[in-house]
Design a protein around this motif. Sequence first.
Motif, short mmCIF file in Angstrom:
data_model
loop_
_atom_site.label_atom_id
_atom_site.label_comp_id
_atom_site.label_asym_id
_atom_site.label_seq_id
_atom_site.Cartn_x
_atom_site.Cartn_y
_atom_site.Cartn_z
N VAL A 313 0.85 -1.20 0.00
CA VAL A 313 0.00 0.00 0.00
C VAL A 313 0.88 1.24 0.00
O VAL A 313 2.03 1.22 0.47
CB VAL A 313 -0.95 0.02 1.22
CG1 VAL A 313 -2.00 -1.05 1.12
CG2 VAL A 313 -0.18 -0.09 2.53
N ARG A 314 0.33 2.32 -0.53
CA ARG A 314 0.99 3.62 -0.56
C ARG A 314 -0.09 4.69 -0.54
O ARG A 314 -1.29 4.39 -0.53
CB ARG A 314 1.85 3.76 -1.82
CG ARG A 314 1.06 3.58 -3.10
CD ARG A 314 1.95 3.56 -4.31
NE ARG A 314 1.21 3.21 -5.52
CZ ARG A 314 1.76 3.00 -6.71
NH1 ARG A 314 3.07 3.08 -6.84
NH2 ARG A 314 1.02 2.68 -7.75
N ASP A 315 0.32 5.94 -0.54
CA ASP A 315 -0.63 7.05 -0.51
C ASP A 315 -1.32 7.18 -1.87
O ASP A 315 -0.70 6.98 -2.92
CB ASP A 315 0.07 8.36 -0.16
CG ASP A 315 0.55 8.38 1.27
OD1 ASP A 315 0.14 7.50 2.05
OD2 ASP A 315 1.36 9.26 1.62
N HIS A 316 -2.59 7.53 -1.81
CA HIS A 316 -3.31 7.84 -3.04
C HIS A 316 -2.75 9.12 -3.66
O HIS A 316 -2.23 10.00 -2.96
CB HIS A 316 -4.81 8.01 -2.77
CG HIS A 316 -5.51 6.73 -2.47
ND1 HIS A 316 -5.86 5.83 -3.45
CD2 HIS A 316 -5.94 6.19 -1.30
CE1 HIS A 316 -6.48 4.79 -2.90
NE2 HIS A 316 -6.54 4.98 -1.60
N MET A 317 -2.90 9.23 -4.96
CA MET A 317 -2.46 10.43 -5.67
C MET A 317 -3.69 11.14 -6.23
O MET A 317 -4.45 10.56 -7.02
CB MET A 317 -1.49 10.06 -6.80
CG MET A 317 -1.00 11.26 -7.61
SD MET A 317 0.12 10.81 -8.94
CE MET A 317 1.54 10.25 -7.98
N VAL A 318 -3.88 12.37 -5.81
CA VAL A 318 -5.02 13.17 -6.26
C VAL A 318 -4.48 14.29 -7.13
O VAL A 318 -3.72 15.14 -6.67
CB VAL A 318 -5.79 13.75 -5.06
CG1 VAL A 318 -6.99 14.57 -5.54
CG2 VAL A 318 -6.26 12.63 -4.14
N GLU A 319 -4.87 14.27 -8.41
CA GLU A 319 -4.46 15.30 -9.35
C GLU A 319 -5.61 16.28 -9.53
O GLU A 319 -6.74 15.87 -9.86
CB GLU A 319 -4.07 14.67 -10.69
CG GLU A 319 -2.79 13.85 -10.63
CD GLU A 319 -2.38 13.36 -11.99
OE1 GLU A 319 -3.12 13.66 -12.97
OE2 GLU A 319 -1.34 12.69 -12.10
N LEU A 320 -5.33 17.55 -9.35
CA LEU A 320 -6.34 18.57 -9.53
C LEU A 320 -6.34 19.01 -10.99
O LEU A 320 -5.29 19.35 -11.54
CB LEU A 320 -6.05 19.78 -8.63
CG LEU A 320 -6.02 19.48 -7.13
CD1 LEU A 320 -5.63 20.73 -6.36
CD2 LEU A 320 -7.36 18.97 -6.66
N PRO A 321 -7.50 18.99 -11.66
CA PRO A 321 -7.54 19.40 -13.08
C PRO A 321 -7.23 20.88 -13.22
O PRO A 321 -7.43 21.67 -12.29
CB PRO A 321 -9.00 19.09 -13.48
CG PRO A 321 -9.76 19.12 -12.20
CD PRO A 321 -8.81 18.63 -11.15
N PRO A 322 -6.70 21.28 -14.38
CA PRO A 322 -6.39 22.71 -14.56
C PRO A 322 -7.66 23.55 -14.56
O PRO A 322 -8.74 23.09 -14.92
CB PRO A 322 -5.70 22.74 -15.93
CG PRO A 322 -6.19 21.51 -16.64
CD PRO A 322 -6.38 20.47 -15.56
N GLU A 323 -7.52 24.80 -14.16
CA GLU A 323 -8.67 25.69 -14.08
C GLU A 323 -9.19 25.98 -15.48
O GLU A 323 -8.42 26.18 -16.43
CB GLU A 323 -8.29 27.00 -13.39
CG GLU A 323 -7.88 26.81 -11.94
CD GLU A 323 -7.58 28.12 -11.27
OE1 GLU A 323 -7.69 29.16 -11.95
OE2 GLU A 323 -7.22 28.10 -10.08
N SER A 324 -10.51 26.01 -15.60
CA SER A 324 -11.14 26.24 -16.89
C SER A 324 -11.02 27.70 -17.29
O SER A 324 -11.13 28.60 -16.46
CB SER A 324 -12.63 25.85 -16.82
OG SER A 324 -13.29 26.63 -15.86
N LYS A 325 -10.81 27.91 -18.58
CA LYS A 325 -10.73 29.28 -19.10
C LYS A 325 -12.13 29.80 -19.41
O LYS A 325 -13.09 29.06 -19.47
CB LYS A 325 -9.86 29.30 -20.35
CG LYS A 325 -8.43 28.85 -20.10
CD LYS A 325 -7.61 28.91 -21.36
CE LYS A 325 -6.18 28.43 -21.11
NZ LYS A 325 -5.38 28.46 -22.35
N ASP A 326 -12.21 31.10 -19.68
CA ASP A 326 -13.52 31.71 -19.91
C ASP A 326 -14.16 31.20 -21.18
O ASP A 326 -15.38 31.07 -21.26
CB ASP A 326 -13.38 33.24 -19.97
CG ASP A 326 -12.89 33.81 -18.65
OD1 ASP A 326 -13.08 33.11 -17.64
OD2 ASP A 326 -12.33 34.92 -18.64
N GLY A 327 -13.38 30.89 -22.19
CA GLY A 327 -13.97 30.47 -23.46
C GLY A 327 -14.23 28.99 -23.55
O GLY A 327 -14.75 28.53 -24.57
N ASP A 328 -13.86 28.20 -22.56
CA ASP A 328 -14.04 26.75 -22.64
C ASP A 328 -15.47 26.33 -22.42
O ASP A 328 -15.92 25.35 -22.99
CB ASP A 328 -13.12 26.05 -21.63
CG ASP A 328 -11.65 26.25 -21.98
OD1 ASP A 328 -11.40 26.62 -23.14
OD2 ASP A 328 -10.80 26.08 -21.11
#
Length: 583
Positions: A313-328
């Motif tokens: 066992v090891r620590d989980h890895m949580v990746e935060l998605p990049p912030e959305s731009k205004d035009g997306d």
Amino acid sequence: MVIHVCDEAKNLKEDFVCPRDLLISEMKYFAEYLSVDAQRWEEVDISVHCDVHIFDWLIRYVKRNSKESEADEMPTLEPSNVISILISSEFLKMDSLVEKCIHYCHKNMNAIVATPCNMNCINANLVTHIADLFRHNEVEELKDKRDKFKSKLFCKKIERLFDPEYVNPDSRGNAATLYRCCLCKKLLTKETERRIPCVPGKINIDQHGNIVYVHIRDKTWEVHEYLIGLHEELKSWRDVYWRLWGTVNWLTCSRCNQSFLCTEFSHCQYHSQPVLYPGVASALGSTGTGVYPCCNQKVLRFDPTTLPKGCKVRDHMVELPPESKDGDALPSQSEEGDALLSQTAQILNDLLHHRDVIVVPFTKDENSDSGIGLGDDKGLECDVLVEPNTPWGPKTGEINAFLSLKNWTLQLKQQSLLSEEEEYTTGSEVTEDEVGDEEEVCKKPAGRKEKLKKSYRHPKKAVSSPSVQKREKPSDKSSSRDASPFIVSMQQNKWDASRSLRYNQDAQREDDQRRMSEITGHLIKMRLGDLDRVKSKDSKEYAGGIYSRLEAQIKASAQVSARQSNAEKNPRSKARFGQGRPT
């Protein structure tokens, strides 16, 4: 109006004068005692028992906007007097002053705690208002060496976790629906029950093809006993809050693609060496099964369960998605995405800062095939796999998440939990009267067979069938089934040529199902015993509350001890008499 103030602690008395209208508008406590009739004002005598300096501060606050107070200074709140003013203003119903004191306490709590004031006089309502202004990280940063107020704030934070109508800025999950699963023993809520995996035998597929998990509620588990036991274990309400916060909040791991509770942050299972799949001419005989060299655990090449497996066992890895731009995306969608992103980042940050309290150590799950140690010989002997190349023959030593004896044990356990709450009957019992034309000719012999049919239907219990219908459960049947030993009823059911073909087939099918249900019940008692069995009679609530429940438990234990003592009298006397013979 003249107000007589008596300070018993300092042995002082002082009179204060205040206009009636101003007194009623600021101190609403006196409004119900001072009538509108001016002739009765002289009959009213107001005496207040409190600190003279505190009441003088209150009178100056009442007259803050009057012409008389222009020369006087506006009274100010200080760490040494804010608690006394808060309690007095709340009693006198000075709402505006109460709000000022609460906000002052929020901004200057470290200085207030350092003063020798008595914080125990603050009632629960005021503590709740003060706690709502604090974020849990602000409570954590309080420097309260003597613990005068910090534990009270954490207790209010715990209460807010169980409030279903409160929008908690510190927690995405809510503990109002907290319960424990009978099978996997995990603590779950309505938000996490479909995200967190249960034992392999409780896997379902939703209408979109996604894997969902179904947990069974443990009726013997009580949240009050859990919190008391947690406080005895962790020794502080601060640790209880963080452990409970980690239980109701969840994140998603980018390594194993599984949702996990924050308390299971260090439970990401993996293998230290990659899996090896044999070739076509290998001795294993199947290219669809591989082996992990690190622990000799066998695994399917295409496993539809996607359950996490590993010997370490090891620590989980949580990746935060990049912030959305205004035009997306649309503005509303981008705002929701940014709010979810910030909430996920906040939960991860709080988890990393308090992981020593939140995270619980990993333990092997005995009911799960994904636990550590599946490569043992004992575990491999219990697993079977039906290969598509072989003609229906099971091969020992292969792992399958669906067809294994471990999962069969879990199915027996689940069926026992269901059979204690409700009884099931097959759909064929509804159509038992739909018989052929031959029965009309042979009514007399059929009448005798009807009695025989009823006699073997009577002991039938819960059966597993594609179409099930609920029926009310007689109370006398359940008690007789649990107490009686395993006896398979030997019925003389033979093929009746005088009845229709459909009748004989239904009778044979129901007899087989009855026999299998009796065998299943016996296997449950043999392999699982009475462990984790949920009984409705134990979980019933008494009208008199906890005292009547304790009384019933004491009476039940007294009856059991009396029966045992009566049963032991005869053997003891015989044994003593037998020992006396040789002498």
